[in-house]
Design a protein around this motif. Structure first.
Motif, short mmCIF file in Angstrom:
data_model
loop_
_atom_site.label_atom_id
_atom_site.label_comp_id
_atom_site.label_asym_id
_atom_site.label_seq_id
_atom_site.Cartn_x
_atom_site.Cartn_y
_atom_site.Cartn_z
N GLY A 165 2.97 -9.11 -21.05
CA GLY A 165 3.62 -9.70 -19.88
C GLY A 165 2.62 -10.35 -18.95
N TYR A 166 1.48 -9.70 -18.77
CA TYR A 166 0.43 -10.25 -17.91
C TYR A 166 -0.12 -11.55 -18.49
CZ TYR A 166 -4.06 -10.42 -15.44
OH TYR A 166 -5.14 -10.81 -14.69
N GLY A 217 1.62 -18.98 -17.37
CA GLY A 217 2.49 -19.74 -16.48
C GLY A 217 1.75 -20.28 -15.27
N LEU A 218 0.82 -19.49 -14.75
CA LEU A 218 0.00 -19.97 -13.63
C LEU A 218 -0.81 -21.20 -14.04
CD1 LEU A 218 -1.32 -19.66 -10.82
CD2 LEU A 218 -2.95 -18.07 -11.87
N VAL A 247 8.92 -16.31 -14.18
CA VAL A 247 9.93 -17.35 -14.02
C VAL A 247 9.47 -18.40 -13.01
CG1 VAL A 247 12.32 -17.83 -13.35
CG2 VAL A 247 11.78 -15.76 -14.65
N GLY A 248 8.90 -17.93 -11.89
CA GLY A 248 8.54 -18.84 -10.81
C GLY A 248 7.48 -19.85 -11.18
N TYR A 249 6.42 -19.42 -11.88
CA TYR A 249 5.36 -20.34 -12.27
C TYR A 249 5.88 -21.43 -13.20
CZ TYR A 249 1.73 -17.39 -10.19
OH TYR A 249 0.93 -16.71 -9.31
N ALA A 305 6.13 -25.49 -12.65
CA ALA A 305 5.60 -26.45 -13.61
C ALA A 305 6.64 -27.51 -13.97
CB ALA A 305 5.12 -25.73 -14.87
N TYR A 306 7.88 -27.07 -14.16
CA TYR A 306 8.96 -28.01 -14.49
C TYR A 306 9.21 -28.99 -13.34
CZ TYR A 306 13.61 -29.74 -15.68
OH TYR A 306 14.68 -30.55 -15.95
N LEU A 307 9.25 -28.47 -12.12
CA LEU A 307 9.48 -29.34 -10.96
C LEU A 307 8.32 -30.33 -10.78
CD1 LEU A 307 10.91 -26.75 -8.40
CD2 LEU A 307 12.17 -28.44 -9.76
#
Length: 523
Positions: A391-392, A398-399, A508-510, A514-516
């Motif tokens: 998970g990490y 994602g970061l 989810v947030g990262y 990235a998508y935005l």
């Protein structure tokens, strides 16, 4: 450089603007027909009038330095010149026709095709381009494609079906090639006939026409008649929407599938290249040797190992993923400008394709280090540690994706991710417990902090057993240095449920960031 505007003869009786699309549901997808025949159901007449394009450039001969100092050299604005690339090009491509644009290198063929595809929005572009006597709309552009001759561009067509058609007519290339190029060769009478004399060579053009009339024309006409019959009945808005949704979803999943296959092929070589695998295995072996069979009560040593794993699997995936989008910027912009796929299908395929590739190496690392270091010898503890580590890794990846998409510059993004991970590591809870108030908030956005706390919790829980072993429950026992260490580093601080929730939110947030960030890029 061939440009295709349909391969089947347009049905007669329609207006020049094509079939009436103002009423009736949209045509249904004929999956049993090759994609080459679908244009017969969507005839498009392309007209271009007085197309022109000029580029501005500066004359390099700006005078000597002495003339510029004395003011004798002309001003820079006076040295800007224009060069005409396209000048007054007018023509038309009708459904069922093949239009070939021929010319030497540098004559403007690619520029003209970019203009027809709507990829030139400069004020230096002049002229009019019409599709069915109107300006090209998004729906029209979705039914056309510009196939790039360079790079690793995608073409969402069925080239294998085109080749099977050629084979059914008795012609097939002796080596793999673009079906469009092969068709152009055949139309010009270029074909390979082994051992045949000049008299025995077939008339290629007549053979293609006869094969089309026999093989493809009946299917194309049947598909068109089915389309007309389906649109002849009463129009139902609910059926219209549901049919459109099904077609849209089918197209999305088709794009996703092709992009996913490409992503897996590319990432397979990137993720498992020899140097990267060697790096991970050697790090695992060295860590296992450094903490070989460590004792349960050697708390400081074991916490050092857990924090080392947090550092390594925070920096490693984020530093690699930060290059993903900047490296694909050029080909991404070209493919998106051609309307080859939607951003959501591209992004989803990249995220899904990366998941299995990113999780194999950390699994190997922990499988080696965990048992060599003699950490908690329970299968449940090992699996829990593995889940935390995986998970990490995904959060750290994602970061890197978010920073890479935001910067779209490999060097800048690499610098920012290094600084970010350095801040996360320093505030992760191993080096310093009492942070200055001005930077204490960084700890709560640090991915390293939450993963480190979870790894400690797997090994020592809330520290009750360890406190009992060290005699911290005895009178004056809590005053010892080891007991204070257990109280500060092992027990309390933050609950495992909160740590898991924060890591899920970051995962989810990262990716959403990235998508935005990719959405703001103009294709």
């Amino acid at each position: 450089m061939p440009m295709y505007n349909g391969v089947a003869e347009a049905p007669r009786g329609n207006s020049p603007d094509g079939p009436d699309q103002s009423k009736g549901p949209p045509p249904r997808d004929s999956r049993d027909l090759p994609s080459l025949m679908l244009s017969s159901c969507y005839p498009i007449t392309l007209k271009f009038m007085d197309v022109g394009y000029k580029v501005k450039f500066e004359n390099r001969n700006k005078g000597s330095n002495i003339k510029r100092v004395l003011g004798c050299a002309p001003k820079i604005s006076d040295q800007t010149q224009e060069r005409t690339i396209l000048n007054g090009i007018t023509g038309m491509a009708s459904p069922g026709e093949i239009l070939a644009i021929l010319g030497p290198s540098g004559s403007g063929k690619s520029t003209f095709l970019n203009a027809l595809a709507g990829r030139i929005q400069s004020s230096s572009f002049t002229g009019t381009i019409l599709a069915n006597s109107r300006k090209p709309t998004k729906q029209i552009m979705k039914r056309t494609v510009l196939v790039l001759s360079e790079g690793r561009g995608l073409y969402f067509g069925k080239g294998s079906e085109a080749m099977s058609y050629f084979q059914s007519t008795g012609y097939s290339p002796s080596f793999p090639m673009n079906p469009a190029d092969f068709l152009l060769d055949l139309a010009n009478g270029v074909c390979q006939t082994d051992g045949a004399s000049e008299r025995e060579k077939p008339n290629v053009k007549q053979s293609l026409i006869a094969s089309y009339n026999t093989l493809l024309a009946p299917k194309a006409k049947a598909a068109f008649m089915e389309t007309r019959e389906s649109g002849a009945g009463s129009y139902n808005s609910e059926e219209h929407r549901s049919s459109s949704d099904r077609i849209s979803m089918a197209a999305w999943f088709s794009q996703f599938s092709i992009l996913l296959q490409r992503s897996l092929k590319e990432r397979k070589h990137e993720s498992f290249n020899t140097l990267r695998v060697f790096q991970v295995i050697m790090a695992a072996v060295f860590a296992g040797l450094m903490w070989w069979r460590s004792d349960y009560r050697d708390v400081q040593d074991r916490l050092g190992l857990l924090f080392f794993m947090s550092i390594f699997w925070g920096v490693f995936p984020s530093s690699n993923s930060v290059f993903v989008f900047p490296q694909e910027r050029a080909i991404f912009l070209k493919e998106r400008a051609s309307g080859m796929y939607s951003l959501s299908s591209y992004f989803t395929s990249r995220i899904v394709g990366d998941l299995p590739m990113e999780l194999i190496l950390p699994t190997i690392f922990l499988s080696v280090t965990y048992w060599m270091a003699g950490l908690k010898p329970e299968p449940g503890a090992f699996l829990s540690s593995l889940l935390v580590l995986l998970g990490y890794v995904l959060v750290s990846q994602g970061l890197g994706l978010a920073l890479g998409a935001a910067m779209m510059d490999a060097k800048k993004a690499s610098t920012i991710v290094t600084i970010t991970m350095l801040a996360f590591v320093l505030t992760g809870g191993f080096y310093v417990h009492k942070l200055p108030p001005c930077i204490a908030w960084i700890k709560y956005i640090s991915t390293t902090f939450y993963s480190y706390r979870l790894l400690i919790n797997v090994q020592y829980g809330e520290g009750e057993k360890l406190s009992s072993l060290l005699g911290c429950s005895l009178p004056h026992g809590s005053d010892s240095a080891s007991c204070k260490f257990v109280e500060q580093d092992v027990a309390g601080q933050i609950s495992p449920a909160i740590s898991v929730s924060v890591l899920i939110f970051m995962f989810v947030g990262y990716r959403l960031l990235a998508y935005l960030a990719l959405r703001r890029i103009k294709a």
